[in-house]
Design a protein around this motif. Structure first.
Motif, short mmCIF file in Angstrom:
data_model
loop_
_atom_site.label_atom_id
_atom_site.label_comp_id
_atom_site.label_asym_id
_atom_site.label_seq_id
_atom_site.Cartn_x
_atom_site.Cartn_y
_atom_site.Cartn_z
N LEU A 272 -40.73 -15.33 -3.32
CA LEU A 272 -39.52 -15.58 -3.82
C LEU A 272 -39.96 -13.83 -3.64
N ASN A 273 -39.93 -13.00 -3.30
CA ASN A 273 -40.21 -12.10 -3.58
C ASN A 273 -40.11 -11.41 -5.26
N ASP B 21 -34.37 -14.70 3.48
CA ASP B 21 -34.75 -13.30 2.45
C ASP B 21 -35.14 -11.93 3.06
N VAL C 48 -45.62 -15.22 -10.48
CA VAL C 48 -46.20 -16.60 -10.23
C VAL C 48 -46.80 -17.13 -11.12
N TYR D 35 -29.20 -20.57 -1.47
CA TYR D 35 -30.35 -21.00 -2.13
C TYR D 35 -30.04 -22.61 -2.08
N TYR E 54 -36.85 -20.53 4.53
CA TYR E 54 -36.49 -19.67 4.09
C TYR E 54 -36.91 -17.92 4.55
N GLY F 113 -34.55 -21.56 -10.99
CA GLY F 113 -35.95 -20.71 -10.92
C GLY F 113 -37.02 -21.42 -10.62
N LYS G 64 -37.37 -23.74 -7.79
CA LYS G 64 -38.12 -22.91 -6.79
C LYS G 64 -39.57 -22.90 -6.85
N LEU G 65 -39.84 -22.81 -7.32
CA LEU G 65 -41.45 -22.36 -8.16
C LEU G 65 -42.32 -23.94 -7.54
N ILE H 1 -46.71 -18.18 -1.95
CA ILE H 1 -45.23 -18.05 -3.58
C ILE H 1 -44.09 -16.41 -3.40
N SER H 2 -45.26 -15.89 -3.78
CA SER H 2 -45.31 -14.95 -5.02
C SER H 2 -43.99 -13.94 -3.42
#
Length: 162
Positions: free
Chosen positions: A129-130, A35, A136, A80, A31, A108, A111-112, A125-126
Protein backbone atom coordinates in the motif's frame (compact mmCIF):
# COMPACT_ATOMS: atom_id res chain seq x y z
CA UNK A 1 -16.66 -45.55 4.78
CA UNK A 2 -16.80 -42.50 7.12
CA UNK A 3 -13.00 -42.44 7.26
CA UNK A 4 -12.83 -42.41 3.49
CA UNK A 5 -15.26 -39.47 3.35
CA UNK A 6 -13.20 -37.53 5.89
CA UNK A 7 -10.03 -38.20 3.92
CA UNK A 8 -11.73 -37.03 0.76
CA UNK A 9 -12.88 -33.82 2.44
CA UNK A 10 -9.38 -33.22 3.80
CA UNK A 11 -7.86 -33.67 0.34
CA UNK A 12 -10.41 -31.30 -1.15
CA UNK A 13 -9.72 -28.75 1.58
CA UNK A 14 -5.96 -29.05 1.00
CA UNK A 15 -6.42 -28.68 -2.74
CA UNK A 16 -8.59 -25.57 -2.27
CA UNK A 17 -6.07 -24.08 0.14
CA UNK A 18 -3.22 -24.59 -2.32
CA UNK A 19 -5.32 -23.11 -5.12
CA UNK A 20 -6.16 -20.05 -2.98
CA UNK A 21 -2.48 -19.61 -2.06
CA UNK A 22 -1.51 -19.67 -5.74
CA UNK A 23 -4.25 -17.20 -6.65
CA UNK A 24 -3.21 -14.90 -3.78
CA UNK A 25 0.36 -14.94 -5.11
CA UNK A 26 -0.96 -14.04 -8.56
CA UNK A 27 -3.00 -11.18 -7.09
CA UNK A 28 -0.02 -9.80 -5.19
CA UNK A 29 2.20 -10.04 -8.28
CA UNK A 30 -0.36 -8.11 -10.32
CA UNK A 31 -0.63 -5.49 -7.59
CA UNK A 32 3.15 -5.09 -7.42
CA UNK A 33 3.29 -4.70 -11.18
CA UNK A 34 0.69 -1.95 -11.08
CA UNK A 35 2.44 -0.27 -8.17
CA UNK A 36 5.76 -0.30 -10.03
CA UNK A 37 4.08 1.26 -13.06
CA UNK A 38 2.58 3.99 -10.90
CA UNK A 39 5.94 4.73 -9.30
CA UNK A 40 7.45 5.11 -12.76
CA UNK A 41 4.67 7.45 -13.82
CA UNK A 42 5.12 9.53 -10.66
CA UNK A 43 8.87 9.89 -11.33
CA UNK A 44 8.22 10.79 -14.97
CA UNK A 45 5.64 13.34 -13.95
CA UNK A 46 8.07 14.99 -11.52
CA UNK A 47 10.68 15.26 -14.29
CA UNK A 48 8.12 16.73 -16.68
CA UNK A 49 7.03 19.31 -14.12
CA UNK A 50 10.66 20.46 -13.85
CA UNK A 51 10.82 20.83 -17.64
CA UNK A 52 7.58 22.82 -17.65
CA UNK A 53 9.37 25.50 -15.66
CA UNK A 54 11.41 26.37 -18.78
CA UNK A 55 10.19 29.38 -20.81
CA UNK A 56 9.82 27.61 -24.14
CA UNK A 57 6.15 28.24 -24.96
CA UNK A 58 5.49 25.38 -27.41
CA UNK A 59 7.47 22.81 -25.46
CA UNK A 60 5.83 23.94 -22.25
CA UNK A 61 2.36 23.51 -23.73
CA UNK A 62 3.14 19.99 -24.95
CA UNK A 63 4.78 19.02 -21.70
CA UNK A 64 1.80 20.35 -19.72
CA UNK A 65 -0.57 18.17 -21.77
CA UNK A 66 1.60 15.14 -21.12
CA UNK A 67 1.86 15.94 -17.43
CA UNK A 68 -1.91 16.38 -17.16
CA UNK A 69 -2.45 13.02 -18.86
CA UNK A 70 -0.06 11.24 -16.48
CA UNK A 71 -1.67 12.93 -13.47
CA UNK A 72 -5.11 11.79 -14.64
CA UNK A 73 -3.95 8.18 -14.95
CA UNK A 74 -2.29 8.23 -11.54
CA UNK A 75 -5.52 9.35 -9.92
CA UNK A 76 -7.57 6.90 -11.93
CA UNK A 77 -9.00 4.11 -9.85
CA UNK A 78 -8.77 1.69 -12.76
CA UNK A 79 -5.85 -0.23 -11.25
CA UNK A 80 -7.65 -0.73 -7.96
CA UNK A 81 -10.83 -1.76 -9.74
CA UNK A 82 -8.84 -4.32 -11.75
CA UNK A 83 -7.31 -5.69 -8.54
CA UNK A 84 -10.78 -5.76 -6.96
CA UNK A 85 -12.22 -7.79 -9.84
CA UNK A 86 -9.41 -10.35 -9.63
CA UNK A 87 -9.68 -10.49 -5.85
CA UNK A 88 -13.42 -11.17 -6.06
CA UNK A 89 -12.73 -14.05 -8.46
CA UNK A 90 -10.52 -15.64 -5.81
CA UNK A 91 -12.65 -14.66 -2.80
CA UNK A 92 -16.23 -14.35 -4.02
CA UNK A 93 -18.67 -12.53 -1.74
CA UNK A 94 -15.92 -11.28 0.59
CA UNK A 95 -16.57 -7.59 -0.09
CA UNK A 96 -20.31 -8.12 -0.02
CA UNK A 97 -20.18 -9.84 3.38
CA UNK A 98 -17.82 -7.23 4.78
CA UNK A 99 -20.05 -4.40 3.58
CA UNK A 100 -23.08 -6.15 5.08
CA UNK A 101 -21.36 -5.88 8.45
CA UNK A 102 -20.45 -2.20 7.94
CA UNK A 103 -21.43 -0.49 4.72
CA UNK A 104 -19.31 2.58 5.46
CA UNK A 105 -16.06 0.83 4.49
CA UNK A 106 -13.96 2.97 2.15
CA UNK A 107 -11.81 1.63 -0.67
CA UNK A 108 -8.85 2.01 1.70
CA UNK A 109 -10.58 -0.21 4.28
CA UNK A 110 -11.40 -2.76 1.59
CA UNK A 111 -7.80 -2.78 0.31
CA UNK A 112 -6.49 -3.38 3.82
CA UNK A 113 -9.03 -6.14 4.43
CA UNK A 114 -8.12 -7.70 1.07
CA UNK A 115 -4.44 -7.96 1.95
CA UNK A 116 -5.27 -9.37 5.36
CA UNK A 117 -7.56 -11.94 3.71
CA UNK A 118 -4.70 -12.86 1.35
CA UNK A 119 -2.56 -13.67 4.41
CA UNK A 120 -0.01 -10.86 4.24
CA UNK A 121 1.62 -9.57 7.41
CA UNK A 122 1.70 -5.91 8.40
CA UNK A 123 5.12 -5.27 6.82
CA UNK A 124 4.03 -6.74 3.51
CA UNK A 125 0.79 -4.75 3.57
CA UNK A 126 2.81 -1.61 4.32
CA UNK A 127 4.94 -2.31 1.25
CA UNK A 128 1.99 -3.06 -1.05
CA UNK A 129 0.00 0.00 0.00
CA UNK A 130 3.10 2.21 0.10
CA UNK A 131 2.30 3.43 3.62
CA UNK A 132 4.14 3.24 6.92
CA UNK A 133 3.88 0.26 9.21
CA UNK A 134 2.29 2.56 11.78
CA UNK A 135 -0.42 3.48 9.24
CA UNK A 136 -1.21 -0.20 8.69
CA UNK A 137 -1.44 -0.83 12.44
CA UNK A 138 -3.68 2.22 12.88
CA UNK A 139 -5.87 1.03 9.98
CA UNK A 140 -6.20 -2.38 11.60
CA UNK A 141 -7.09 -0.78 14.94
CA UNK A 142 -9.75 1.41 13.30
CA UNK A 143 -11.16 -1.53 11.36
CA UNK A 144 -11.48 -3.54 14.57
CA UNK A 145 -13.46 -0.67 16.08
CA UNK A 146 -15.70 -0.41 13.01
CA UNK A 147 -16.39 -4.14 13.14
CA UNK A 148 -16.90 -4.10 16.94
CA UNK A 149 -14.17 -6.68 17.49
CA UNK A 150 -13.02 -6.76 21.14
CA UNK A 151 -9.37 -5.77 21.74
CA UNK A 152 -8.37 -9.29 22.82
CA UNK A 153 -9.71 -10.84 19.57
CA UNK A 154 -7.87 -10.96 16.25
CA UNK A 155 -9.01 -9.01 13.19
CA UNK A 156 -7.16 -11.51 11.01
CA UNK A 157 -9.14 -14.45 12.38
CA UNK A 158 -12.36 -12.50 11.92
CA UNK A 159 -11.50 -11.67 8.30
CA UNK A 160 -10.39 -15.24 7.51
CA UNK A 161 -13.84 -16.45 8.60
CA UNK A 162 -15.66 -14.08 6.23
Amino acid sequence: MWLNSGNSQFLKFTENTLKNNELNRLLSTNYLSLDTKNQFLEQTNRRLEKLIGDDRKNTTRQLQKLSDSIEKHLKDEYQYQLFKVHFEEVHPLFYKRLLEIDNSFSDGNLKLASFIKMGFNNSEISFFLNVSLAAVKKGIQRMKQKLNIPPHESLREFIFKI
